[in-house]
Design a protein around this motif. Sequence first.
Motif, short mmCIF file in Angstrom:
data_model
loop_
_atom_site.label_atom_id
_atom_site.label_comp_id
_atom_site.label_asym_id
_atom_site.label_seq_id
_atom_site.Cartn_x
_atom_site.Cartn_y
_atom_site.Cartn_z
N ARG A 4 1.37 -1.27 -0.26
CA ARG A 4 -0.05 0.45 0.20
C ARG A 4 0.72 1.03 0.09
NH1 ARG A 4 -2.24 -1.25 5.43
NH2 ARG A 4 -0.02 -2.11 5.22
N VAL A 5 0.51 1.37 -1.28
CA VAL A 5 1.25 3.16 -1.52
C VAL A 5 0.46 4.61 -1.13
CG1 VAL A 5 2.96 4.55 -2.64
CG2 VAL A 5 2.96 2.12 -2.84
N ALA A 6 1.25 5.42 -0.26
CA ALA A 6 0.52 6.81 -0.07
C ALA A 6 1.00 7.79 -0.62
CB ALA A 6 -0.14 6.82 1.01
N VAL A 7 0.24 8.31 -2.05
CA VAL A 7 1.16 9.45 -2.82
C VAL A 7 0.39 10.33 -2.39
CG1 VAL A 7 1.17 10.33 -4.54
CG2 VAL A 7 1.30 7.93 -4.70
N GLN A 148 -4.65 5.46 8.52
CA GLN A 148 -3.88 4.41 7.56
C GLN A 148 -2.88 4.41 7.73
OE1 GLN A 148 -6.96 4.99 4.26
NE2 GLN A 148 -7.00 3.00 4.31
N GLN A 149 -2.83 2.92 8.21
CA GLN A 149 -1.31 2.21 7.25
C GLN A 149 -0.63 2.22 6.24
OE1 GLN A 149 -0.21 -0.24 10.69
NE2 GLN A 149 0.66 1.67 12.31
N PHE A 150 0.99 2.57 5.96
CA PHE A 150 1.04 1.78 4.07
C PHE A 150 2.24 1.69 5.14
CE2 PHE A 150 -2.17 5.64 4.10
CZ PHE A 150 -3.18 5.20 2.57
N ASP A 151 2.83 1.00 3.63
CA ASP A 151 4.00 0.39 3.70
C ASP A 151 5.00 1.53 3.20
OD1 ASP A 151 3.11 -2.93 3.76
OD2 ASP A 151 1.72 -1.95 2.47
N ALA A 152 4.73 2.58 2.12
CA ALA A 152 5.51 3.41 1.60
C ALA A 152 4.44 4.97 1.56
CB ALA A 152 5.89 2.52 0.20
N VAL A 153 5.61 5.37 1.14
CA VAL A 153 4.85 6.70 0.69
C VAL A 153 5.47 7.62 0.01
CG1 VAL A 153 3.72 9.03 1.85
CG2 VAL A 153 3.82 7.52 3.04
N MET A 154 5.40 8.16 -1.10
CA MET A 154 5.52 9.08 -2.54
C MET A 154 4.62 10.54 -1.97
SD MET A 154 5.81 6.41 -5.45
CE MET A 154 6.91 5.32 -6.30
N LEU A 296 16.15 12.26 -3.60
CA LEU A 296 14.91 11.22 -4.00
C LEU A 296 14.47 9.80 -2.45
CD1 LEU A 296 11.84 10.29 -5.99
CD2 LEU A 296 13.96 8.55 -6.59
N ILE A 297 15.33 9.48 -2.25
CA ILE A 297 15.30 8.16 -1.40
C ILE A 297 15.51 8.70 -0.18
CG2 ILE A 297 15.32 5.54 -0.66
CD1 ILE A 297 13.94 6.58 -3.26
N HIS A 298 14.95 8.73 1.31
CA HIS A 298 15.35 8.86 2.30
C HIS A 298 16.27 7.51 2.76
CE1 HIS A 298 15.58 9.94 6.95
NE2 HIS A 298 14.60 10.87 6.24
N THR A 299 17.29 7.58 3.24
CA THR A 299 18.68 7.37 3.68
C THR A 299 18.29 6.75 4.83
OG1 THR A 299 19.77 8.47 4.83
CG2 THR A 299 20.35 7.96 2.44
N SER A 300 17.40 6.84 6.05
CA SER A 300 16.75 5.57 6.91
C SER A 300 15.69 5.32 6.67
CB SER A 300 16.65 7.18 8.36
OG SER A 300 17.96 7.30 8.69
N PHE A 301 14.77 5.92 5.98
CA PHE A 301 13.77 4.85 6.10
C PHE A 301 13.32 5.68 4.02
CE2 PHE A 301 13.14 7.75 9.43
CZ PHE A 301 12.89 6.81 10.67
N PRO A 302 13.91 4.27 3.28
CA PRO A 302 14.46 3.72 1.73
C PRO A 302 12.77 3.69 1.84
CG PRO A 302 15.72 2.75 3.25
CD PRO A 302 14.73 3.30 4.05
N SER A 303 11.94 3.56 2.26
CA SER A 303 10.38 3.73 1.82
C SER A 303 9.48 5.29 1.91
CB SER A 303 9.77 2.93 2.63
OG SER A 303 9.21 2.78 4.02
N LEU A 304 10.09 5.87 2.01
CA LEU A 304 9.65 7.43 1.77
C LEU A 304 10.76 8.06 0.83
CD1 LEU A 304 8.52 9.87 3.31
CD2 LEU A 304 10.10 10.61 4.16
N SER A 305 10.23 8.41 -0.42
CA SER A 305 10.90 8.59 -1.26
C SER A 305 9.93 10.30 -1.37
CB SER A 305 10.50 8.86 -2.56
OG SER A 305 9.35 7.80 -3.45
#
Length: 425
Positions: A4-7, A148-154, A296-305
């Motif tokens: 699940r990805v929040a945009v 809501q909870q997501f696996d990633a955020v863009m 682009l990619i958060h180095t501590s949280f790579p699922s955040l861009s």
Amino acid sequence: MARRVAVIGAGAAGLCAARHLSARPDQFVPTVYEQTNRVGGTWVYTDRVGTDEHGLPVHSSMYKNLRTNLPKEVMAFPDFPFDSSLPSFVTHQEVLQYLEDYTDHFQLRKHIQFLTKVDTVKPVTGAGQTLWEVTVSSVEEPEKITTQQFDAVMVCNGHYSVPYVPAIPGAELFQGRSIHSHEYRSPDDFKGKNVVLLGAASSGQDIALEISKMANQVVLSHGKPPLKSQLPPNMKQAPGVECFKAPKTVRFKNGEEFEADVFMYCTGYHYHFPFFTTECEVSIERGHITPLYKHLIHTSFPSLSIVGICCRICPFPQFDRQVLFAQAVLDGSFKLPAKEEMEEDIQRDFRHRLEAGKPPHHAHEMGEDQWEYNNDLSRLIGLAPLPKAVELVYRGVHSDRVNNLQHYKDGQYEITGPESWRKLE
């Protein structure tokens, strides 16, 4: 199970994210949050300035007569060309229609929650993984709050909506009208006025030219080398502003003074992510966001861009590469280097800019570096690079702009092959 990805945002970058994520329903389920009632982001023109009908700050910096300063031939997403019948330099209405068509072609509306404001984004770490707690509220009924909870955020919320206004000595003495280009809509308000515009990036140049058709005199004040192009007879250049000398006198750094009715700040924008909690560990100094690998990619949280923070670029093609890169990180098809290596890459990139003479707040400015950057992203995830012709047309237009600022948008361009183009007479 699909991630699940929040945009955040349904402007060009958010739509691009939704397009690529939704194309792989077995891997990703996107939810796009958009606080207005339509797609398009900054390309949605409104006469309003200040706040919108819901009391939120007006997002768009479009003005009534805006035409793009890049031709449609280099602006398009790689898999979705503009209507070929349009001229090369299109209006903001035509870009918005393009984004509407893109939305409908890829059936993206079903993934978008309109009139929904993202209030907080917070990482929740446990059991060896990070999830994202995203809290949103209804714009029309703010008391309606959901989490809501997501696996990633863009994050795709743009960066042309929160004006940056530098402190200038004596600004409080100035009794003329002071505005930022974010609030500019029409040249009619400047009829017969003497106007100073501070800043000569794209919007400063374009607005100065447009205002010159109505104003008495226009001064474009900036710290760059003087523009080479011939300018209208009632428009001149000046160095940066030293101070205001009451009540309408502007003093430039060469000692010259000018009596101004209007002072317009064309001084750019702040990066603004009000929804990040401190746990997100995102640092924002003026013009510099850390820690982002490849911008682009958060180095501590790579699922955040954070997509689309770079400036002086062909935006839509770059968004496409960034989204596909972030997607490759999420699905594991691209394995990120160790965190220490990513941090070194960030520092190397920053040093390269400083050594090239750029100020620290140009940390994400690309210009000539954009082509190598786009190719780098493509190469790392095994994609063919963007057509070389896009770069070649961009360079050709830049040359035209430098030498013929008043008329370069009359040019018509055609890409004739992967590495060939021509200017139509």
